[in-house]
Structure formats: C-alpha cells, structure tokens
Scaffold this motif. Structure first.
Motif, PDB file in Angstrom:
ATOM      1  N   GLU A  34       1.117  -1.097  -0.080  1.00  0.00           N
ATOM      2  CA  GLU A  34      -0.416  -0.194   0.012  1.00  0.00           C
ATOM      3  C   GLU A  34       0.086   1.025  -0.134  1.00  0.00           C
ATOM      4  O   GLU A  34       2.139   1.346   0.760  1.00  0.00           O
ATOM      5  N   TRP A  35       0.306   2.253  -0.640  1.00  0.00           N
ATOM      6  CA  TRP A  35       1.022   3.715  -0.477  1.00  0.00           C
ATOM      7  C   TRP A  35       0.323   4.920   0.378  1.00  0.00           C
ATOM      8  O   TRP A  35      -1.150   4.613  -0.030  1.00  0.00           O
ATOM      9  N   PHE A 186       9.332   4.486  -6.337  1.00  0.00           N
ATOM     10  CA  PHE A 186       8.600   4.424  -5.686  1.00  0.00           C
ATOM     11  C   PHE A 186       7.389   3.569  -5.697  1.00  0.00           C
ATOM     12  O   PHE A 186       7.193   2.869  -4.792  1.00  0.00           O
ATOM     13  N   LYS A 187       6.741   4.072  -6.847  1.00  0.00           N
ATOM     14  CA  LYS A 187       5.475   3.073  -6.869  1.00  0.00           C
ATOM     15  C   LYS A 187       5.904   1.992  -7.207  1.00  0.00           C
ATOM     16  O   LYS A 187       5.399   0.362  -6.473  1.00  0.00           O
ATOM     17  N   HIS A 198       4.723   7.778   2.583  1.00  0.00           N
ATOM     18  CA  HIS A 198       5.057   8.771   2.125  1.00  0.00           C
ATOM     19  C   HIS A 198       4.819   9.944   3.018  1.00  0.00           C
ATOM     20  O   HIS A 198       4.158  10.857   2.785  1.00  0.00           O
ATOM     21  N   VAL A 199       5.614  10.852   3.396  1.00  0.00           N
ATOM     22  CA  VAL A 199       5.499  12.067   4.791  1.00  0.00           C
ATOM     23  C   VAL A 199       5.979  13.310   3.828  1.00  0.00           C
ATOM     24  O   VAL A 199       6.840  13.220   2.579  1.00  0.00           O
ATOM     25  N   THR A 200       4.766  14.011   2.857  1.00  0.00           N
ATOM     26  CA  THR A 200       5.108  15.028   2.169  1.00  0.00           C
ATOM     27  C   THR A 200       4.143  16.370   1.991  1.00  0.00           C
ATOM     28  O   THR A 200       3.208  16.039   3.031  1.00  0.00           O
ATOM     29  N   HIS A 201       4.475  17.592   1.558  1.00  0.00           N
ATOM     30  CA  HIS A 201       3.150  18.309   1.763  1.00  0.00           C
ATOM     31  C   HIS A 201       2.810  18.319  -0.063  1.00  0.00           C
ATOM     32  O   HIS A 201       2.318  19.568  -0.311  1.00  0.00           O
ATOM     33  N   MET A 209      -1.241   9.555  -5.801  1.00  0.00           N
ATOM     34  CA  MET A 209      -0.522   7.680  -5.581  1.00  0.00           C
ATOM     35  C   MET A 209      -1.013   7.439  -4.969  1.00  0.00           C
ATOM     36  O   MET A 209      -0.542   5.838  -4.587  1.00  0.00           O
ATOM     37  N   SER A 210      -1.653   8.051  -3.806  1.00  0.00           N
ATOM     38  CA  SER A 210      -2.251   7.393  -2.317  1.00  0.00           C
ATOM     39  C   SER A 210      -3.311   6.421  -3.003  1.00  0.00           C
ATOM     40  O   SER A 210      -3.816   6.484  -3.758  1.00  0.00           O
ATOM     41  N   ASP A 211      -2.885   4.963  -2.117  1.00  0.00           N
ATOM     42  CA  ASP A 211      -4.355   4.313  -1.511  1.00  0.00           C
ATOM     43  C   ASP A 211      -5.193   5.254  -0.459  1.00  0.00           C
ATOM     44  O   ASP A 211      -5.935   5.038  -0.481  1.00  0.00           O
ATOM     45  N   ARG A 212      -4.481   5.441   0.087  1.00  0.00           N
ATOM     46  CA  ARG A 212      -5.345   6.585   1.828  1.00  0.00           C
ATOM     47  C   ARG A 212      -4.229   7.663   1.380  1.00  0.00           C
ATOM     48  O   ARG A 212      -3.633   7.648   1.914  1.00  0.00           O
ATOM     49  N   ILE A 213      -4.730   8.337   2.101  1.00  0.00           N
ATOM     50  CA  ILE A 213      -3.911   9.542   2.606  1.00  0.00           C
ATOM     51  C   ILE A 213      -4.599   9.930   4.072  1.00  0.00           C
ATOM     52  O   ILE A 213      -5.582  10.039   4.418  1.00  0.00           O
ATOM     53  N   ALA A 214      -4.086  10.482   4.978  1.00  0.00           N
ATOM     54  CA  ALA A 214      -3.789  11.072   6.096  1.00  0.00           C
ATOM     55  C   ALA A 214      -3.318  12.148   6.604  1.00  0.00           C
ATOM     56  O   ALA A 214      -2.157  12.572   5.674  1.00  0.00           O
TER      57      ALA A 214
END
Lengths: 283, 273
Positions: A34-35, A186-187, A198-201, A209-214
């Motif tokens: 998962e991403w 990464f993918k 993946h920590v990002t702004h 890209m993400s499956d989920r975002i927090a």
C-alpha cells in the motif's frame, strides 16, 4: 501484514515547562503493497510520526505494532523491527560517509555479517531498485548530481530489504524530472509488495499516487481515507498550508457547473466526465 | 507618453566584482509600454541581475540600458528612472522603512515633495489595491510575511510608476494572498502599467503577454506564452504544470477554445459543454 500505530501521543521535552505536544492520539496503518501518504502543514507532526514508525522515537503513550507484534521500545524485537522499517530522511545524502556509492549501499548488510557474493548481489539489487545505474557504484557519492545522490541514499536503505519504507519528503529540492523519476521508483517498489509511507506536502503526488491519505493538523488527525474522501473533506474544510492540485480545483469548479465528477480524478478522468456530460446535454 | 520602448537593453553585460564570469552577457531586450513580461530561469541564470539593471541599481559593465530613453549610466537620471520604475524585492524586509503601514506607503511620495492631499490620495489608493486599508494603522513589523509583501507592493504603487519589476515578490503569499496579488497586477496592467515579473510559478506565468527565459546570463528564449506552452516549457527543464496538461486535454477535446490560458480560473470560465 502491516505496520500499525495506535493512539500515539508524543510530547517533546516531557515534564519540563518547554513541553510541546507534537502528536495527540494519532492512529495510522499501512499494509504491505500500500502507498499511504501523510500530509500536513509545517509543524503538523508528520516527521515526528515518521520517526515513531521506525522506533527512533518512543511514544509518550500509544503503541506501534509490526506484522501483528507489538514492539516495546528498547527490546530485542525493536532492533529487529527497525530492520523491517527503512526510514529515508529529508536530505538523506547529508549522512553520506563512505568513499564510494558501493560502500555506502553495502554498509548496513555488511554490518549484519552479509559478505562475498551475497553482499554484491544485495548491493546490485538495491541500486537497481533505486534506479541507479551499475556504473555509478564506483563513484564518489559527492560527485553525483542531486537526483543521483538521493537515489544512492535510498538504495542504502533498500539494501536492508525493508518491508516498510518510510520516506520523509523524499523529493525535496529535486527538479521536476527528478521528482517524476523517484515517484515512479516508489510506485514500482510498492507494486512489488513493499509498503510506502510517504510524508509530504505535495498534494499533487499524494492525490495521484496514494491508496490512502492521512491529513495531520497540529498533531491531530484531521481526516484520513482514500484520495477522494480526503478531497471531499478538504474542499468543505480547507486545512491551512495544504493546496489542492489544479485537477481537484478544476473538478470542484465543474461540480458547481453541475458536472458530476470525482474530485480526485486524473486529467483523463475529468475529460471522460466532460464527454459524458456533453453527450447527455446533446440529447 | 512617448512611443519608444520602456526598457531597451543593448548588448549588456554585467560582472560582479571578483566574479570569474559575467552574471549577464550579450543581452538585447526591448520591452514596450503595457507589456507583461514573465522572466524565467533557474537559480543563478542572471534574472535578478537583469531586474536590477532595469531599475538603474546595477549599471551594465559593457553595453547600455535605457529606461524610457534615459541612460541608466547617467547618475543624474537615476532618480527620474526610479520614479518611473519600481522594483519590488523578494524579501519585503529589504524595503520597509517606516514603523506604521500607512507611513511606509507615504514615504516615497513624501520624498517627491507632493502636496499632502495628493499623498493621502495615493496612499489610500495603494492600500485599497493591495487590500491593506484595514491595516493602515498597524505596525509594519507586526505584519505576516504575505502582508509585508503586499505592503512592499503598496509602497511601489504609491510612486505611480510606469513600470513594476517584481523579483519573486509573491514567494511568501498563501494561495489566497497570491490570487489577490495577481488580480491587483491584472488591474494595473489593464491600466497600462508595464510589468516585468520574475517567478517560478507557472500559474503566474499564465497571465503574461510575453515570456523571456534566462540561462547562464543570456536570453535563451523570448516569445509568446502560447508558443512557450506548446514547444518550449519542457525543453528548458521547467516542469509541465498540471494546468497545462488540463489545458491541452480540454482543448483537444474541444471543451475550451484555442488561446485559453492554463490557469484553473480561466479554464473554468472558457469551458463550453
């Protein structure tokens, strides 16, 4: 198989007048393959959370478990767990110390007693996964370009064969083509079964890209879920410092014009929605 | 106003003291009154040096630079040149001089010796255009980074210049602040004020009528934004912004007419279903 942080609270300088609560009850889970992106403004606690996943920081309260086993700080399990979780810091190349890229990548496995042909194979595999050409292994890491250095630093984490890869702003300071190249790398790792946290702004990368975002806001989880859910939430309740990518802002505008379109669409999805709307109106 | 160019740079070169190679070389550039020029380039390409040349802060070490026909190498013309061309820096702390917002804006026109009613009118207008009217009595140094950047712009506008040179002057603004700053520039440009804007943000470039790319101190490209978007953007190593990807797909699908600018706002406005 997953890495799971439950109800993490972390206070810097705990018990002193300078105490600051950086994380206040955060839970996050990432399955292998998962991403998961962790986004938020500067000071929201993203990097603090990343360091908990690799057990560099011990939570003031709350737990971290890896593959179902709770990891107590300082235990033998914690040391093993750290091998499973590779952490790439911001500007990881600032930690280079070896004279060649090969030595840099070989450092962790050779410390663990891997040697000979097995070590060579391990270095070659890590370099290739990070998109580093074999000809660069003999180079001095400081002679490489910015993008290549970043790849070398990532390869030196991949050589530990982590199941969970935690990346703290991995593309900071890279130009456009460097960002695209690394994101694809990464993918690819993700599709081979590694979890990417993946920590990002950069909301454009997080959304696509993400499956989920927090989404973190001052140490608290504002919202988490699929890119679509997060886009819906943020369009109702914007979080300071997070800019939605153009595609999402355009999709928001389309909704106001009565076109039904998911907010987290890629450009191709937006065109499809428009074509459907046009054919419906043409009838 | 004369019909000649507002800026005319002729074979200009500039070397900083002690530098091994010139920061700017072989530059020929003419900017007509009313143009909006976006000046792009990576760090160290010579853009900021060029901007300072256009305001007579730097004098070419070879060649010449004329502002509205005035030679920047003539020290007696420097004051007249700077009255007509206002430069807004990246860091507003470099140009805020007074401790109260409205006094800072009044500083330039006061130095021109204008009557106090004229000064008041100019200050009011500059504060209104930059959205700072309600903060006029605030301490300049209590403002946020974005508010300071608007204050620096207000100070420049109060001089009622013919041209504005903006050196990454929106870098500290949040998305809303940037949008209102851009609206303000659009309004000024519509009134005939020439704008030379150094920026890294493609969304800002979308408003320009002309794009100039600096590379290694020289002008590497100069032309219309449409052609830049079509052919040159990626060629110079700039990121292809998502706005541009959207524009291309929308235009190819016949949803927006050719010539629409690659900004979310313009794309939505031009959309035809």
């Amino acid at each position: 198989m997953s890495i799971k942080a439950v109800n993490i609270k972390y206070i810097y300088n705990e018990g002193t007048p300078a105490a600051v609560t950086a994380l206040d009850g955060i839970s996050l889970e990432a399955e292998r393959g998962e991403w998961v992106s962790v986004v938020g403004h500067t000071g929201s606690g993203k990097s603090t959370l990343a360091q908990h996943l690799n057990l560099l920081l011990t939570p003031s309260s709350g737990t971290v478990s890896i593959d179902g086993a709770r990891v107590a700080p300082g235990s033998r399990e914690a040391r093993d767990a750290r091998r499973k979780v590779g952490l790439v810091f911001q500007y990881p190349e600032s930690q280079f110390f070896a004279e060649t890229v090969r030595e840099e990548i070989a450092f962790a496995p050779s410390n663990w007693g891997v040697g000979g042909a097995a070590l060579d194979a391990c270095v070659a595999e890590a370099a290739s996964s990070a998109g580093l050409s074999p000809s660069m292994l003999g180079s001095n890491p400081f002679s490489l370009s910015g993008g290549e250095r970043r790849r070398a630093a990532i390869a030196s984490v991949l050589s530990m064969k982590p199941d969970y890869l935690v990346l703290d702003e991995p593309t900071a300071g890279l130009d456009a083509s460097g960002v695209r190249g690394l994101t694809a790398t990464f993918k690819d790792l993700c599709s081979k079964g590694m979890a990417v946290i993946h920590v990002t702004h950069d909301m454009e990368i997080a959304m696509s890209m993400s499956d989920r975002i927090a989404v973190l806001e001052r140490g608290v989880l504002a919202v988490s879920g699929t890119p679509e859910r997060v886009a819906e939430y943020l369009s109702e309740r914007p979080v300071k410092g997070l800019v939605m990518p153009p595609s999402v802002r355009f999709a928001q505008g389309l909704r106001e014009k009565g076109v039904r379109v998911p907010l987290a669409s890629r450009v191709s999805g937006i065109i499809e929605a428009l074509e459907e709307a046009r054919s419906r109106r043409g009838r | 106003m004369e019909q000649g160019p507002i800026f005319s740079i002729q074979g200009a070169e500039f070397s900083y003291k002690g530098a091994s190679s010139p920061a700017v070389k072989n530059v020929d550039l003419s900017v007509a009154s009313g143009e909006w020029v976006a000046l792009l380039g990576i760090n160290g390409s010579g853009k900021s040096t060029l901007a300072k040349m256009m305001n007579a802060l730097l004098i070419p070490t070879r060649g010449a630079c004329f502002v509205m026909g005035m030679d920047t190498s003539d020290p007696e013309l420097a004051a007249a040149i700077r009255q007509n061309v206002a430069l807004v820096f990246q860091n507003p702390d470099d140009q805020i001089v007074a401790s109260i917002v409205e006094e800072d804006v009044a500083f330039g026109p006061e130095n021109l010796g204008l009557p106090s009613e004229t000064i008041r009118a100019r200050v009011d207008r500059a504060l209104r255009l930059t959205g700072l009217s309600e903060m006029r009595r605030r301490g300049s140094y209590s403002l946020s980074g974005g508010q300071k950047q608007r204050l620096a712009l207000a100070g420049a506008l109060a001089m009622e210049p013919e041209a504005l040179i903006l050196d990454e002057s929106t870098s500290m603004l949040d998305p809303e602040g940037r949008a209102s700053f851009l609206n303000c520039l659009r309004e000024l440009n519509a009134r005939g004020i020439t704008i030379v804007q150094i920026t890294h943000r493609m969304e800002e470039v979308a408003h320009a009528s002309r794009i100039v790319v600096a590379r290694s101190g020289e002008v590497a490209w100069d032309g219309s934004p449409d052609f830049f978007w079509e052919e040159k953007c990626a060629g110079f190593g700039f990121d292809i912004p998502q706005e541009l990807e959207l524009l291309r797909s929308l235009r190819d699908g016949g949803f927006v007419p050719a010539g629409t600018k690659p900004a979310v706002h313009d794309l939505l406005e031009a959309l035809c279903l």
